[in-house]
Motif scaffolding. Structure first.
Motif, mmCIF file in Angstrom:
data_model
loop_
_atom_site.group_PDB
_atom_site.id
_atom_site.type_symbol
_atom_site.label_atom_id
_atom_site.label_comp_id
_atom_site.label_asym_id
_atom_site.label_seq_id
_atom_site.Cartn_x
_atom_site.Cartn_y
_atom_site.Cartn_z
ATOM 1 N N ILE A 38 4.193 -25.580 6.968
ATOM 2 C CA ILE A 38 3.089 -24.007 8.167
ATOM 3 C C ILE A 38 4.080 -22.966 8.736
ATOM 4 N N PHE A 39 3.504 -22.241 9.087
ATOM 5 C CA PHE A 39 5.139 -20.868 9.468
ATOM 6 C C PHE A 39 3.783 -20.499 11.092
ATOM 7 N N ALA A 40 4.233 -20.770 12.666
ATOM 8 C CA ALA A 40 4.235 -20.800 14.347
ATOM 9 C C ALA A 40 4.901 -19.378 14.491
ATOM 10 N N ALA A 41 4.706 -18.295 14.454
ATOM 11 C CA ALA A 41 4.665 -16.955 14.676
ATOM 12 C C ALA A 41 3.991 -16.679 16.377
ATOM 13 N N ASN A 42 4.981 -16.086 17.216
ATOM 14 C CA ASN A 42 3.919 -15.508 18.633
ATOM 15 C C ASN A 42 3.029 -14.412 18.054
ATOM 16 N N HIS A 43 2.454 -13.511 19.736
ATOM 17 C CA HIS A 43 1.844 -13.039 18.891
ATOM 18 C C HIS A 43 1.459 -11.912 20.001
ATOM 19 N N ILE A 44 1.543 -10.882 19.653
ATOM 20 C CA ILE A 44 1.997 -9.676 20.604
ATOM 21 C C ILE A 44 0.826 -8.333 20.051
ATOM 22 N N SER A 45 -0.065 -8.612 18.669
ATOM 23 C CA SER A 45 -0.681 -7.569 18.402
ATOM 24 C C SER A 45 -1.380 -7.517 16.806
ATOM 25 N N PHE A 46 -2.572 -6.672 16.476
ATOM 26 C CA PHE A 46 -3.561 -7.151 15.778
ATOM 27 C C PHE A 46 -2.389 -6.824 14.673
ATOM 28 N N LEU A 47 -1.300 -6.190 14.598
ATOM 29 C CA LEU A 47 -0.265 -6.036 13.543
ATOM 30 C C LEU A 47 0.205 -7.437 13.018
ATOM 31 N N ASP A 48 0.476 -8.553 13.396
ATOM 32 C CA ASP A 48 0.952 -9.336 13.732
ATOM 33 C C ASP A 48 1.908 -10.128 12.160
ATOM 34 N N GLY A 49 -0.427 -9.974 11.700
ATOM 35 C CA GLY A 49 -0.202 -11.549 11.131
ATOM 36 C C GLY A 49 -0.031 -10.635 9.502
ATOM 37 N N PRO A 50 -0.819 -9.201 9.950
ATOM 38 C CA PRO A 50 -0.101 -8.657 8.246
ATOM 39 C C PRO A 50 1.383 -9.013 8.138
ATOM 40 N N VAL A 51 2.010 -7.682 8.764
ATOM 41 C CA VAL A 51 3.917 -8.398 9.067
ATOM 42 C C VAL A 51 4.198 -9.740 8.375
ATOM 43 N N LEU A 52 3.820 -10.535 9.414
ATOM 44 C CA LEU A 52 4.109 -11.939 8.426
ATOM 45 C C LEU A 52 3.431 -12.048 7.444
ATOM 46 N N PHE A 53 2.547 -11.620 6.488
ATOM 47 C CA PHE A 53 2.046 -12.066 5.624
ATOM 48 C C PHE A 53 3.108 -11.589 4.673
ATOM 49 N N GLY A 54 3.364 -10.327 4.920
ATOM 50 C CA GLY A 54 4.158 -9.613 3.932
ATOM 51 C C GLY A 54 5.747 -9.839 4.259
ATOM 52 N N ALA A 55 6.150 -10.238 5.691
ATOM 53 C CA ALA A 55 7.952 -10.583 5.202
ATOM 54 C C ALA A 55 8.068 -12.485 4.955
ATOM 55 N N VAL B 135 10.441 -8.894 11.743
ATOM 56 C CA VAL B 135 10.286 -10.293 11.900
ATOM 57 C C VAL B 135 11.908 -11.626 11.249
ATOM 58 N N SER B 136 11.503 -12.512 11.904
ATOM 59 C CA SER B 136 12.877 -13.564 12.700
ATOM 60 C C SER B 136 12.357 -15.097 11.423
ATOM 61 N N PHE B 137 12.837 -15.720 10.580
ATOM 62 C CA PHE B 137 12.788 -17.331 10.110
ATOM 63 C C PHE B 137 13.778 -18.200 11.446
ATOM 64 N N GLY B 138 12.508 -18.605 12.312
ATOM 65 C CA GLY B 138 13.671 -19.722 12.674
ATOM 66 C C GLY B 138 14.192 -21.174 11.852
ATOM 67 N N ILE C 194 6.806 -27.531 18.782
ATOM 68 C CA ILE C 194 7.283 -26.804 18.857
ATOM 69 C C ILE C 194 6.502 -25.084 19.617
ATOM 70 N N ARG C 195 5.632 -25.339 20.819
ATOM 71 C CA ARG C 195 6.106 -24.366 21.639
ATOM 72 C C ARG C 195 7.918 -24.121 22.300
ATOM 73 N N GLU C 196 8.428 -25.264 22.410
ATOM 74 C CA GLU C 196 9.758 -24.820 22.728
ATOM 75 C C GLU C 196 10.795 -24.451 22.023
ATOM 76 N N ALA C 197 10.242 -24.760 20.083
ATOM 77 C CA ALA C 197 11.333 -24.096 19.341
ATOM 78 C C ALA C 197 10.212 -22.411 19.353
ATOM 79 N N LEU C 198 9.178 -22.325 19.121
ATOM 80 C CA LEU C 198 8.847 -21.234 19.170
ATOM 81 C C LEU C 198 9.574 -20.151 19.973
#
Length: 247
Positions: free
Chosen positions: A48-65, A175-178, A202-206
């Motif tokens: 499960i990739f749990a990412a922060n969310h600031i923009s419309f681009l977040d999904g496509p950028v995460l997907f490509g990275a 994009v940084s994977f923890g 999960i919230r604390e880790a993210l």
């Protein structure tokens, strides 16, 4: 465009054949995306990739990275017209943000199949600090046993840019994977307590990983809300409420 296979209504694995190159194109030809922490992502098994969310681009950028293809939970309103065909054809999962157990159960099936699911648990675009998340990601993690990878996405929105802002091409994104985490139900622990505890972990880790990424890259988070915007009421449904605004 059919996207189902193996008799369970799962998005077909072949959806990555054409969608992955498009993700690479967005990250490396449209934008200058710096990716770190790929070695933290397990090479096999459910993630499960749990990412922060600031923009419309977040999904496509995460997907490509990502070093592995994934199926991202995306709000159902995006599945219309041409964009809807693209989303379905790339194997993304529509979800009703008012409460959608079916979408999370589909996500669990994908994880049980050894695949990866992307989720932006803040629920909608904001500051990206992960100050609060919904319990959907915890439900998925506990019920699938999947590894959770916190992901920090920076640069897709900066300063006082509006939540609908799309950055100009060639902007540097990060994009940084923890480090991976696992959450489990403890013996004798009530289900609701387990879910709340897992969500907190999960919230604390993210949140911690986002701050680590800010220090490492020098790229800060945007203001939230941006000038002229009202602060959105935070969405927290019991099980859903966790989709990306866009894949």
């Amino acid at each position: 465009m059919a996207t189902k296979d193996n008799g369970h209504g799962l998005p077909a694995s072949w959806t990555k054949v054409w969608s992955r190159p498009i993700g690479w194109f967005i990250n490396h030809l449209v934008y200058r995306t710096v990716v770190s922490g790929k070695s933290n992502v397990p090479a096999a098994g459910p993630v499960i990739f749990a990412a922060n969310h600031i923009s419309f681009l977040d999904g496509p950028v995460l997907f490509g990275a990502s070093p592995r293809p994934m199926h991202i939970l995306v709000k159902k309103e995006m599945f219309r017209g041409f964009l809807g065909s693209v989303l379905r054809g790339s194997g993304q999962i529509p979800v009703d943000r008012t409460g959608d157990r079916a979408a999370l159960h589909l996500g669990k099936q994908l994880l049980d199949d050894g695949r990866c699911v992307g989720i932006l648990p803040e629920g909608t675009r904001g500051s990206g600090s992960a100050g609060s998340i919904s319990n959907g990601v915890a439900w998925l993690a506990i019920n699938s046993g999947a590894t959770v990878i916190p992901v920090a996405i920076l640069g897709t929105r900066q300063g006082d840019e509006h939540r609908d802002h799309i950055p100009k091409p060639r902007r540097k994104l990060h994009v940084s994977f923890g480090e991976p985490i696992t959450v489990k139900r403890r013996k004798g622990e009530p289900g609701r307590v387990s879910m709340d505890r897992a969500a907190a972990e999960i919230r604390e880790a993210l949140a911690d990983h986002v701050q680590d990424a800010i220090r490492a890259t020098g790229q800060g988070l945007p203001q939230d809300p941006a000038p002229g915007e009202s602060t959105p009421q935070h969405r927290q449904t019991a099980v859903a409420g966790t989709p990306a605004d866009h894949p």
